[in-house]
Scaffold this motif. Structure first.
Motif, PDB file in Angstrom:
ATOM      1  N   CYS A 187     -21.090  34.908  41.552  1.00 32.76           N
ATOM      2  CA  CYS A 187     -20.859  33.758  41.307  1.00 32.76           C
ATOM      3  C   CYS A 187     -19.626  33.418  41.651  1.00 32.76           C
ATOM      4  CB  CYS A 187     -21.667  34.004  39.884  1.00 32.76           C
ATOM      5  SG  CYS A 187     -21.032  32.103  38.932  1.00 32.76           S
ATOM      6  N   GLY A 188     -18.397  33.502  40.750  1.00 35.41           N
ATOM      7  CA  GLY A 188     -16.995  33.871  41.111  1.00 35.41           C
ATOM      8  C   GLY A 188     -16.592  32.341  40.463  1.00 35.41           C
ATOM      9  N   ARG A 189     -17.584  31.615  39.509  1.00 35.61           N
ATOM     10  CA  ARG A 189     -17.116  29.762  39.475  1.00 35.61           C
ATOM     11  C   ARG A 189     -15.991  29.829  38.802  1.00 35.61           C
ATOM     12  NH1 ARG A 189     -22.008  26.962  40.210  1.00 35.61           N
ATOM     13  NH2 ARG A 189     -23.328  27.794  40.671  1.00 35.61           N
ATOM     14  N   MET A 190     -15.504  28.993  38.802  1.00 30.74           N
ATOM     15  CA  MET A 190     -14.463  28.611  38.585  1.00 30.74           C
ATOM     16  C   MET A 190     -14.831  27.454  36.911  1.00 30.74           C
ATOM     17  SD  MET A 190     -11.203  29.341  38.675  1.00 30.74           S
ATOM     18  CE  MET A 190     -10.896  29.335  39.995  1.00 30.74           C
ATOM     19  N   HIS A 191     -14.360  28.437  35.650  1.00 32.49           N
ATOM     20  CA  HIS A 191     -14.313  26.971  34.813  1.00 32.49           C
ATOM     21  C   HIS A 191     -13.369  25.991  34.235  1.00 32.49           C
ATOM     22  CE1 HIS A 191     -18.744  28.955  33.576  1.00 32.49           C
ATOM     23  NE2 HIS A 191     -18.053  29.264  34.420  1.00 32.49           N
ATOM     24  N   PHE A 192     -13.032  24.819  33.474  1.00 36.85           N
ATOM     25  CA  PHE A 192     -11.595  24.280  33.613  1.00 36.85           C
ATOM     26  C   PHE A 192     -12.269  23.501  32.179  1.00 36.85           C
ATOM     27  CE2 PHE A 192     -12.612  23.794  37.994  1.00 36.85           C
ATOM     28  CZ  PHE A 192     -11.791  23.781  38.093  1.00 36.85           C
ATOM     29  N   PRO A 193     -11.066  23.259  31.322  1.00 34.77           N
ATOM     30  CA  PRO A 193     -10.846  23.128  30.011  1.00 34.77           C
ATOM     31  C   PRO A 193     -11.978  21.901  30.145  1.00 34.77           C
ATOM     32  CG  PRO A 193      -8.700  23.773  30.756  1.00 34.77           C
ATOM     33  CD  PRO A 193      -9.199  23.722  32.076  1.00 34.77           C
ATOM     34  N   ARG A 194     -12.412  22.270  28.449  1.00 35.68           N
ATOM     35  CA  ARG A 194     -13.379  20.865  28.130  1.00 35.68           C
ATOM     36  C   ARG A 194     -12.392  19.804  27.676  1.00 35.68           C
ATOM     37  NH1 ARG A 194     -19.327  21.874  25.420  1.00 35.68           N
ATOM     38  NH2 ARG A 194     -19.256  19.515  24.265  1.00 35.68           N
ATOM     39  N   THR A 195     -13.100  18.214  27.145  1.00 30.56           N
ATOM     40  CA  THR A 195     -12.593  17.875  26.588  1.00 30.56           C
ATOM     41  C   THR A 195     -12.857  16.561  26.451  1.00 30.56           C
ATOM     42  OG1 THR A 195     -10.320  18.334  27.319  1.00 30.56           O
ATOM     43  CG2 THR A 195     -10.618  15.252  26.062  1.00 30.56           C
ATOM     44  N   ASP A 196     -13.310  16.237  25.040  1.00 30.74           N
ATOM     45  CA  ASP A 196     -15.122  15.633  24.690  1.00 30.74           C
ATOM     46  C   ASP A 196     -14.545  14.365  24.343  1.00 30.74           C
ATOM     47  OD1 ASP A 196     -16.235  17.923  24.390  1.00 30.74           O
ATOM     48  OD2 ASP A 196     -16.227  18.465  22.856  1.00 30.74           O
ATOM     49  N   ALA A 197     -14.875  13.077  25.646  1.00 23.06           N
ATOM     50  CA  ALA A 197     -14.637  11.858  24.797  1.00 23.06           C
ATOM     51  C   ALA A 197     -15.314  11.425  23.601  1.00 23.06           C
ATOM     52  CB  ALA A 197     -14.646  11.078  26.069  1.00 23.06           C
ATOM     53  N   ALA A 198     -14.342  10.476  22.781  1.00 22.13           N
ATOM     54  CA  ALA A 198     -14.780   9.998  21.536  1.00 22.13           C
ATOM     55  C   ALA A 198     -14.033   7.922  21.609  1.00 22.13           C
ATOM     56  CB  ALA A 198     -15.453  10.568  20.681  1.00 22.13           C
ATOM     57  N   VAL A 199     -15.058   7.509  21.269  1.00 25.28           N
ATOM     58  CA  VAL A 199     -14.588   6.152  21.325  1.00 25.28           C
ATOM     59  C   VAL A 199     -14.453   5.975  19.785  1.00 25.28           C
ATOM     60  CG1 VAL A 199     -15.696   5.351  23.535  1.00 25.28           C
ATOM     61  CG2 VAL A 199     -16.709   5.583  21.538  1.00 25.28           C
ATOM     62  N   ILE A 200     -13.518   5.199  19.482  1.00 29.33           N
ATOM     63  CA  ILE A 200     -13.126   4.853  18.271  1.00 29.33           C
ATOM     64  C   ILE A 200     -12.510   3.749  18.207  1.00 29.33           C
ATOM     65  CG2 ILE A 200     -10.614   5.268  17.963  1.00 29.33           C
ATOM     66  CD1 ILE A 200     -11.464   5.987  15.002  1.00 29.33           C
ATOM     67  N   VAL A 201     -13.159   2.486  17.178  1.00 26.19           N
ATOM     68  CA  VAL A 201     -12.510   0.688  17.387  1.00 26.19           C
ATOM     69  C   VAL A 201     -12.660   0.010  16.367  1.00 26.19           C
ATOM     70  CG1 VAL A 201     -15.524   0.795  17.679  1.00 26.19           C
ATOM     71  CG2 VAL A 201     -14.040  -0.545  18.770  1.00 26.19           C
ATOM     72  N   ILE A 202     -11.894  -0.350  16.271  1.00 26.18           N
ATOM     73  CA  ILE A 202     -11.763  -1.533  15.068  1.00 26.18           C
ATOM     74  C   ILE A 202     -12.483  -3.515  15.547  1.00 26.18           C
ATOM     75  CG2 ILE A 202      -9.227  -2.458  15.680  1.00 26.18           C
ATOM     76  CD1 ILE A 202      -9.223  -2.502  12.873  1.00 26.18           C
ATOM     77  N   VAL A 203     -13.370  -3.315  14.786  1.00 25.43           N
ATOM     78  CA  VAL A 203     -14.139  -4.665  15.558  1.00 25.43           C
ATOM     79  C   VAL A 203     -13.926  -5.833  14.239  1.00 25.43           C
ATOM     80  CG1 VAL A 203     -16.254  -5.076  15.079  1.00 25.43           C
ATOM     81  CG2 VAL A 203     -15.678  -3.125  15.900  1.00 25.43           C
TER      82      VAL A 203
END
Length: 321
Positions: free
Chosen positions: A165-181
């Motif tokens: 396999c040998g797959r490379m795994h990269f750091p995970r960042t979960d994108a979130a939006v935050i908003v003033i309407v």
């Protein structure tokens, strides 16, 4: 009026060169780790940092102290700042952690606690280190074949140990939006069940697959409050490694003000005028988000732009009453 300060944990590129191009250079890394100018940021396995016991600053470990304490865990490169190599060390075991606290006269603090206490540069470095350490700790097996992973690239990559396999795994960042309407002269804020009385915040949610950030803003606001949003503008972003998010802040304009709570995320959503917010802070019926958060910065920006009010001054006046 004063300028809006940078978001907490942001601005790290101004002080640190991450040296990504040297992460696979084992000889260079060994030289940096052995340098008498090397500094080590210490975390425990719960992601708490070591601070000076008598002041609000990170208790960095130097090379001599590392040798004296026999801290032989792997050091992960954070980068170069002020010409000095900076590394992360994660301490495991009560004996080693207790020795470090005693010998270094240190105390441990979470990122939420320390974020408002530390200088801005140290808070940003703490957030970076915590995010990296959390990803390493939580990512132990290959998602493709289930084999164990081994850290490479100075801790910034994890490689599958299965040679087939040998797959490379990269750091995970979960994108979130935050908003003033906003709509006309008011902004939309909501509160969740279980929050402290009076606490209101801007609306937020995670970005879904195949979704632009602006579309995520419109969807989240509609799902949570029933309010339809038109124009969306980027404001700023903030790393939020609690545990692994990136908060992307926006301002937006509602097409109409009708509120209809849809998905059960919010206990309440309301439109607030600047004066209602100021009055609520003064009498304790309105509590903004923590100054750590981009939510606070969005409200700060909106109050300044719409009414010339300073959120810091409003909250400070309340605390001195």
């Amino acid at each position: 009026m004063s300028a809006t300060p940078p978001n907490t944990f942001a601005g790290l590129s101004l002080i640190l060169d991450r040296m990504a191009e040297r992460r696979d250079d084992a000889e260079w890394l060994d030289v940096q780790a052995a340098s008498p100018t090397a500094r080590y940021l210490l975390l425990d396995t719960e992601g708490r940092a070591f601070l000076h016991v008598d002041r609000d600053a990170l208790r960095w470990l130097d090379a001599d102290e590392r040798r004296r304490l026999s801290v032989d865990v792997r050091a992960w490169l954070l980068g170069i700042a002020d010409g000095r190599p900076h590394f992360l060390l994660v301490l495991e075991g009560d004996t080693l952690i207790g020795a470090a606290e005693s010998e270094l006269r240190a105390r441990r603090a979470s990122l939420r606690e320390a974020g408002l206490l530390l200088p801005a540069d140290e808070a940003s470095l703490f957030a970076y280190a915590k995010g990296l350490a959390h990803w390493q700790r939580e990512t132990r097996h290959c998602a493709y074949c289930g084999s164990p992973l081994v850290a490479v690239s100075a801790g910034h990559r994890l490689q599958c140990t299965n040679t087939d396999c040998g797959r490379m795994h990269f750091p995970r960042t979960d994108a979130a939006v935050i908003v003033i309407v906003e709509h006309e002269s008011a902004c939309l804020l909501g509160r969740q069940n279980g929050w402290p009385p009076g606490r209101y915040s801007t609306l937020a949610g995670f970005v879904e697959p195949g979704e632009a950030l602006e579309d995520a803003v419109r969807r989240e606001v509609l799902e949570e409050s029933g309010v339809r949003v038109g124009a969306v503008r980027y404001h700023s972003s903030q790393p939020w490694p609690m545990p692994a998010s990136l908060m992307v802040g926006f301002t937006a304009v509602a097409l109409e003000p009708t509120i209809h709570l849809r998905d059960g995320e919010l206990e309440e959503a309301r439109w607030f005028t600047p004066q209602q917010i100021a009055d609520g802070i003064a009498d304790g019926s309105f509590v903004p988000s923590s100054p750590l958060s981009v939510s606070y910065r969005l409200l700060q920006h909106w109050l300044r732009e719409r009414a010339g009010m300073e959120l810091d001054a409003l909250t400070a006046a309340r605390t001195t009453m």
